[in-house]
Design a protein around this motif. Structure first.
Motif, PDB file in Angstrom:
ATOM      1  N   LYS A 134    -128.127 -59.806 -40.730  1.00  0.00           N
ATOM      2  CA  LYS A 134    -127.768 -61.204 -40.988  1.00  0.00           C
ATOM      3  C   LYS A 134    -127.195 -61.321 -42.396  1.00  0.00           C
ATOM      4  O   LYS A 134    -127.723 -60.680 -43.320  1.00  0.00           O
ATOM      5  CB  LYS A 134    -129.015 -62.092 -40.950  1.00  0.00           C
ATOM      6  CG  LYS A 134    -129.608 -62.305 -39.595  1.00  0.00           C
ATOM      7  CD  LYS A 134    -130.810 -63.228 -39.768  1.00  0.00           C
ATOM      8  CE  LYS A 134    -131.394 -63.587 -38.425  1.00  0.00           C
ATOM      9  NZ  LYS A 134    -132.414 -64.614 -38.521  1.00  0.00           N
TER      10      LYS A 134
ATOM     11  N   GLY B 214    -134.402 -72.421 -41.973  1.00  0.00           N
ATOM     12  CA  GLY B 214    -134.470 -73.822 -42.397  1.00  0.00           C
ATOM     13  C   GLY B 214    -133.268 -74.694 -42.047  1.00  0.00           C
ATOM     14  O   GLY B 214    -133.320 -75.911 -42.240  1.00  0.00           O
ATOM     15  N   SER B 215    -132.197 -74.112 -41.511  1.00  0.00           N
ATOM     16  CA  SER B 215    -131.067 -74.978 -41.103  1.00  0.00           C
ATOM     17  C   SER B 215    -131.491 -75.924 -39.981  1.00  0.00           C
ATOM     18  O   SER B 215    -130.921 -77.003 -39.825  1.00  0.00           O
ATOM     19  CB  SER B 215    -129.881 -74.134 -40.642  1.00  0.00           C
ATOM     20  OG  SER B 215    -129.477 -73.276 -41.672  1.00  0.00           O
ATOM     21  N   ASP B 216    -132.485 -75.519 -39.213  1.00  0.00           N
ATOM     22  CA  ASP B 216    -133.038 -76.417 -38.186  1.00  0.00           C
ATOM     23  C   ASP B 216    -133.569 -77.698 -38.833  1.00  0.00           C
ATOM     24  O   ASP B 216    -133.471 -78.782 -38.271  1.00  0.00           O
ATOM     25  CB  ASP B 216    -134.252 -75.764 -37.490  1.00  0.00           C
ATOM     26  CG  ASP B 216    -133.858 -74.678 -36.517  1.00  0.00           C
ATOM     27  OD1 ASP B 216    -132.692 -74.639 -36.099  1.00  0.00           O
ATOM     28  OD2 ASP B 216    -134.746 -73.867 -36.176  1.00  0.00           O
TER      29      ASP B 216
ATOM     30  N   ARG C 206    -137.215 -69.564 -44.299  1.00  0.00           N
ATOM     31  CA  ARG C 206    -136.259 -68.939 -43.375  1.00  0.00           C
ATOM     32  C   ARG C 206    -136.122 -69.751 -42.086  1.00  0.00           C
ATOM     33  O   ARG C 206    -137.099 -70.281 -41.579  1.00  0.00           O
ATOM     34  CB  ARG C 206    -136.689 -67.505 -43.045  1.00  0.00           C
ATOM     35  CG  ARG C 206    -136.654 -66.533 -44.205  1.00  0.00           C
ATOM     36  CD  ARG C 206    -135.301 -66.324 -44.816  1.00  0.00           C
ATOM     37  NE  ARG C 206    -134.242 -65.869 -43.942  1.00  0.00           N
ATOM     38  CZ  ARG C 206    -133.847 -64.606 -43.792  1.00  0.00           C
ATOM     39  NH1 ARG C 206    -134.462 -63.657 -44.447  1.00  0.00           N
ATOM     40  NH2 ARG C 206    -132.830 -64.314 -43.009  1.00  0.00           N
TER      41      ARG C 206
ATOM     42  N   SER D  28    -125.386 -72.716 -39.894  1.00  0.00           N
ATOM     43  CA  SER D  28    -126.144 -71.616 -40.517  1.00  0.00           C
ATOM     44  C   SER D  28    -125.177 -70.572 -41.052  1.00  0.00           C
ATOM     45  O   SER D  28    -123.979 -70.622 -40.782  1.00  0.00           O
ATOM     46  CB  SER D  28    -126.999 -70.914 -39.468  1.00  0.00           C
ATOM     47  OG  SER D  28    -128.158 -71.618 -39.199  1.00  0.00           O
ATOM     48  N   ALA D  29    -125.743 -69.585 -41.720  1.00  0.00           N
ATOM     49  CA  ALA D  29    -124.964 -68.424 -42.180  1.00  0.00           C
ATOM     50  C   ALA D  29    -124.703 -67.500 -40.981  1.00  0.00           C
ATOM     51  O   ALA D  29    -125.441 -67.560 -39.991  1.00  0.00           O
ATOM     52  CB  ALA D  29    -125.773 -67.682 -43.227  1.00  0.00           C
TER      53      ALA D  29
ATOM     54  N   PHE E 154    -129.916 -75.282 -44.544  1.00  0.00           N
ATOM     55  CA  PHE E 154    -130.844 -74.385 -45.253  1.00  0.00           C
ATOM     56  C   PHE E 154    -131.158 -74.737 -46.703  1.00  0.00           C
ATOM     57  O   PHE E 154    -132.141 -74.278 -47.226  1.00  0.00           O
ATOM     58  CB  PHE E 154    -130.284 -72.956 -45.169  1.00  0.00           C
ATOM     59  CG  PHE E 154    -131.189 -71.837 -45.620  1.00  0.00           C
ATOM     60  CD1 PHE E 154    -132.547 -71.823 -45.353  1.00  0.00           C
ATOM     61  CD2 PHE E 154    -130.646 -70.741 -46.288  1.00  0.00           C
ATOM     62  CE1 PHE E 154    -133.346 -70.747 -45.749  1.00  0.00           C
ATOM     63  CE2 PHE E 154    -131.426 -69.665 -46.696  1.00  0.00           C
ATOM     64  CZ  PHE E 154    -132.781 -69.673 -46.424  1.00  0.00           C
TER      65      PHE E 154
HETATM   66  N1  ASP Z   1    -129.687 -68.364 -42.797  1.00  0.00           N
HETATM   67  C1  ASP Z   1    -131.051 -68.703 -43.002  1.00  0.00           C
HETATM   68  C2  ASP Z   1    -131.937 -67.646 -42.384  1.00  0.00           C
HETATM   69  O1  ASP Z   1    -131.452 -66.621 -41.910  1.00  0.00           O
HETATM   70  C3  ASP Z   1    -131.382 -70.080 -42.534  1.00  0.00           C
HETATM   71  C4  ASP Z   1    -131.063 -70.381 -41.092  1.00  0.00           C
HETATM   72  O2  ASP Z   1    -130.354 -69.640 -40.444  1.00  0.00           O
HETATM   73  O3  ASP Z   1    -131.527 -71.404 -40.604  1.00  0.00           O
HETATM   74  O4  ASP Z   1    -133.127 -67.794 -42.399  1.00  0.00           O
END
Ligand code: ASP
Length: 437
Positions: A49, A186-188, A184, A38-39, A170
């Motif tokens: 974030k 979405g890396s999951d 949001r 993720s970021a 993501f």
């Molecule tokens: N960075 C994105 C968010 O903050 C996606 C993620 O973290 O899964 O929603």
């Protein structure tokens, strides 16, 4: 040799200290070869974030305001990670590319995705792994709908002869190459689709909690954590508000029957929660796996003598809601009564029209509208094979003097849904927890 996909969330990669923990976790088990990142998330509760900073930067640029300050703050977040890790990374060229993009017609999803793109590239450089840009293998259509089967094929091709890779979470791309993100968190989802594509033995989702809790800790004091649950139970609990994973993340691994393990980057010694298709063989201590719930529902109850003999009555009732695009949550019925439970926010804009149509089309003897309803889901696969749970739930609520307005048990018997007044919601959850856990 086993193959694990490990997704690390934003708080796990928020600064260089967290990157080091992540590297230790990856190096401590040789099967951890496919990483999804993720970021950078929040380093402390009042931090911002990086994804939120990127959205702000996009809005400034889109409104032709000066975006240089926010872009330089984003640059600083990455710069401090890079310098604290002591790696060489050409951040200036990457930031220049983003700046050039912003000077044209900026794309919101492209901007949002840069957090995952840069963080994953940095993590890959730090680990000595290969960086995979999902723009080439995670596919959306022209309208931004995710294409699961095409993605599965493309990802299989892209990863077939590879290991030790970091895939940015993501986002993916549309057929013309335009970047498209998931919603949001979405890396999951990215982690789950990578796990499916490589037929992983395990999808580890590393976050900042040691798994799922059996109830909301803001309501129940120190609820126990759930060691294991099934995909189905997870789906029921997350639909009813228990949030630990993106809602869509369960589908790809479920399809491929890959277990999912929620783990804590800050406490890697904790086993976390395992989510899989089957119940673990060892009998579970609790028949109920978890309790979750939400406020903000409305029940519309109609009464009409002999409605049960009016063929198509239920269908006409439900169609009124469907015609207005109002999704239905539950439909408890009696012999001459039928209720529909909907989210108040979806129902409110069409309230008057729906009532008019109910009167006109169904000609009920009476109808009632009940707002301020909260729904509570008591979920547990174990309930299907045992007796007495429902009785204990009802007793607990009666003892707490909570009035139950609706009861609905799913046909698979893995959940009991209860409707109570919004004001009784917290008390109800606490008393159910006390009564059955
Ligand atoms: N960075 C994105 C968010 O903050 C996606 C993620 O973290 O899964 O929603």
């Amino acid at each position: 040799m086993q193959r694990f996909v490990c997704k690390f969330g934003g708080s796990s990669l928020a600064d260089a200290g967290q990157f080091k923990k992540v590297a230790d976790i990856i190096r401590s088990r040789s099967s951890r070869k496919y990483i999804v990142a993720s970021a950078p998330g929040k380093r402390c509760p009042d931090d911002i974030k990086v994804t939120d900073m990127l959205y702000s930067c996009y809005y400034s640029a889109e409104q032709k305001q000066d975006h240089s300050l926010i872009l330089s703050q984003i640059r600083e977040r990455f710069e401090s990670i890079i310098s604290d890790l002591g790696i060489s990374f050409d951040l200036d060229s990457e930031i220049a590319l983003i700046d050039r993009h912003l000077a044209g017609t900026p794309n919101k999803d492209y901007m949002a995705s840069r957090g995952e793109y840069l963080n994953s590239k940095i993590l890959a450089a730090y680990l000595g792994f290969e960086f995979i840009d999902p723009a080439s293998c995670i596919c959306f259509d022209e309208k931004g709908e995710f294409l699961s089967e095409k993605t599965n094929n493309e990802l299989k091709k892209a990863l077939s002869d590879k290991e030790n890779v970091v895939v940015a979470g993501f986002y993916g791309a549309r057929p013309d190459g335009t970047i498209n993100t998931f919603s949001r968190g979405g890396s999951d989802v990215t982690g789950s689709i990578v796990a499916r594509a490589i037929q992983a033995d395990m999808y580890e989702n590393w976050t900042d909690v040691s798994g799922m809790l059996s109830a909301d800790p803001r309501i129940v004091e120190s609820p126990h954590s759930i060691e294991a649950l099934t995909y189905r139970e997870l789906r029921e609990l997350s639909y009813m508000g228990a949030s630990v994973l993106h809602e869509d993340a369960v589908f790809p691994v479920r399809k491929a029957n890959i277990p999912l393990n929620i783990r804590n980057t800050n406490r890697p010694e904790d086993a976390g929660t395992i989510i899989s298709a089957e119940l673990p063989r060892i009998p579970r201590k609790h028949k109920v796996t978890g309790i979750a719930g939400k406020k903000g529902f409305t029940a519309i109850l109609i009464e009409k003598s002999s409605m049960n003999s009016e063929i198509g009555f239920g269908m006409r009732f439900l169609k009124i809601f469907a015609d207005h695009g109002v999704a239905i949550e539950h439909v408890p019925t009696g012999i001459d009564t039928m209720s529909v439970v909907v989210q108040t926010s979806l129902f409110a804009p069409y309230r008057d029209q729906i009532i008019d149509e109910i009167e006109e089309i169904l000609e009920p003897d009476r109808y009632y509208i009940e707002d301020n309803l909260a729904l509570i889901a008591v979920v547990g696969q174990g309930m299907a094979y045992s007796r007495g749970t429902a009785a204990r739930v009802m007793t607990a609520l009666a003892d707490a003097r909570v009035n139950i307005k609706m009861i609905d048990q799913g046909s698979t018997e893995i959940n009991i849904i209860l409707g109570v007044d919004d004001v009784d919601y917290e008390d109800a959850i606490r008393s159910i927890y006390k009564g059955i856990m």
